[in-house]
Design a protein around this motif. Structure first.
Motif, mmCIF file in Angstrom:
data_model
loop_
_atom_site.group_PDB
_atom_site.id
_atom_site.type_symbol
_atom_site.label_atom_id
_atom_site.label_comp_id
_atom_site.label_asym_id
_atom_site.label_seq_id
_atom_site.Cartn_x
_atom_site.Cartn_y
_atom_site.Cartn_z
ATOM 1 N N LYS A 87 0.834 -1.207 0.000
ATOM 2 C CA LYS A 87 0.000 0.000 0.000
ATOM 3 C C LYS A 87 0.868 1.257 0.000
ATOM 4 N N LYS A 88 1.937 1.235 0.802
ATOM 5 C CA LYS A 88 2.814 2.409 0.871
ATOM 6 C C LYS A 88 4.174 2.023 1.426
ATOM 7 N N PHE A 146 4.820 4.713 -5.447
ATOM 8 C CA PHE A 146 5.784 4.570 -4.353
ATOM 9 C C PHE A 146 6.937 5.551 -4.543
ATOM 10 N N SER A 169 5.921 9.121 -3.831
ATOM 11 C CA SER A 169 5.791 9.369 -2.397
ATOM 12 C C SER A 169 7.135 9.598 -1.734
#
Length: 416
Positions: free
Chosen positions: A133-134, A179, A182
């Protein structure tokens, strides 16, 4: 859960990086959202898996239309011969075919993935089915990832090897780009590459499905030759496909303005126009009362005769002994230059790879580590580097994965 190396993505790059890092004794975990590893590997090369290209370094670099210089270090550390030796060492006999393309002797891509699966088991590397997810970061360093079910995986190093957005059914859905964003990375817009081309003309549709071998394809951009290679193309209802077309597509850029790109196919590259005309004269002399279509069958595939005659405005039933010199030369010129005005590419889900991805300016070319967030590495198609058809893109995956795996193993010995 904690580990030395966390690998996000169980494709060619992710698995190869994990195996490389594990050789140094580090503990690895692979997170893969598919049911099994190497899903895209299983369909490459029409199910045969064109593993690499058995060529020199100079040739290898020349087959990378963008950012080849960035890959020089990776290719030097992990050249095609290393990849070939490695796969033979884990039980996959290989062969080199036309164009130096390397395949399993069995012609089964599944043999590659099965060998990698066994190698992971032998190395004690678990593959956990999970979707990331992250990423996790602490004090500016990447320290792990969180999956969609809330599980937390902490690691000394994290590798993103999630592929691009081509063949989305294989799991390549662009997760790695998010990713990277981010973490502060720049993403070069992903677009389809190694993809069929659409054309304005309709004559291709008349011979759709026909494969033309040993022809020459030239791509002109505003009268400047951008691509010129001999090989194979396939005629489709929308335009052209096949190995030459796919490689040529990697150098084309949107927008596809009217007349920007013109594709010229030489159906008889071994003959000059004069030699081809002499051949036609000999055929005419041996059977002067034959219809033109019959003569052309000795020079062209039957499916193309109607198109060639139509483009020259000459009926295929015309007797060859009444052909004028001008008409004869029109036919030879047409066979030497079948022209298409390119209008675009097919959708990304028909592309073999994605052009674009994480900017190479933000990645250390020797280690594949992020220059923005320490502890974060990239390998494979997620990076903005791609090549022509012929095994070059899998070689990029293996070489970048090797560099990342080696670098992560060395970094794991450092206390942060």
């Amino acid at each position: 859960m904690e580990t030395d190396h966390l690998i996000i993505g169980g494709g060619a790059a992710g698995v190869f990086a994990a195996l490389t890092a594990a050789e140094a004794g580090g503990k690895c975990i692979i997170l893969e959202k598919n049911d099994y590893i190497g899903r895209k590997l299983r369909i490459t090369g029409k199910g045969r898996c064109n593993l690499t290209n058995n060529c020199s370094m100079d040739t290898l670099i020349s087959k990378i239309p963008r950012n080849g210089k960035f890959l020089y270090s990776a290719f030097s550390k992990c050249p095609p011969q290393y990849v070939m030796d490695y796969f033979e060492s884990i039980g996959v006999p290989l062969k080199t075919e036309r164009g130096n393309r390397v395949f399993p002797v069995s012609d089964r891509a599944a043999d590659i993935t099965e060998a990698l699966k066994k190698a992971l088991k032998k190395a004690g590397i678990p593959v956990i089915r999970a979707r990331v997810k992250k990423l996790l970061a602490e004090n500016g360093r990447c320290i792990g990832a969180v999956t969609s079910d809330g599980s937390v995986y902490r690691a000394k190093n994290v590798l993103v090897a999630t592929g691009g957005v081509s063949y989305p059914v294989t799991g390549s859905t662009g997760d790695g780009y998010e990713f990277a964003r981010s973490a502060g990375h720049t993403i070069i817009e992903p677009v389809p590459s190694l993809v069929p081309l659409t054309a304005e003309e309709t004559w291709c549709a008349e011979a759709a499905g026909l494969t033309l071998k040993n022809v020459r394809l030239r791509i002109l951009e505003k009268n400047k030759c951008r691509y010129d290679e001999q090989g194979e193309i396939m005629l489709m209802s929308y335009g052209i496909s096949g190995p030459l077309t796919l490689s040529a597509s990697s150098i084309l850029k949107a927008p596809f303005d009217k007349g920007k790109y013109i594709a010229e196919t030489d159906l008889k590259p071994a003959l000059s126009e004069q030699q081809l005309d002499s051949r036609m004269l000999r055929e005419i002399g041996s059977n002067p009362n034959a219809p033109l279509g019959q003569l052309l069958r000795k020079l062209l595939p039957g499916q193309l005769i109607a198109a060639v005659c139509s483009l020259c405005s000459i009926p295929p039933d015309m007797k060859v002994n009444v052909l004028t010199k001008q008409q004869r030369l029109m036919l030879t010129r047409q066979m030497k230059k079948m022209t298409l005005h390119i209008t675009g590419t097919r959708p990304v889900d028909e592309a073999i790879i994605t052009r674009g991805g994480v900017s190479v300016k933000e990645i250390d070319s020797k280690t594949m580590e992020s220059r923005i967030m320490p502890g974060l590495y990239f390998a494979g198609e997620v990076i903005d580097a791609d090549g022509f058809t012929g095994g070059f893109n899998l070689q990029i995956a293996f070489s970048t994965a090797y560099c990342a795996g080696k670098a992560m193993a060395q970094a794991a010995d450092i206390n942060y």
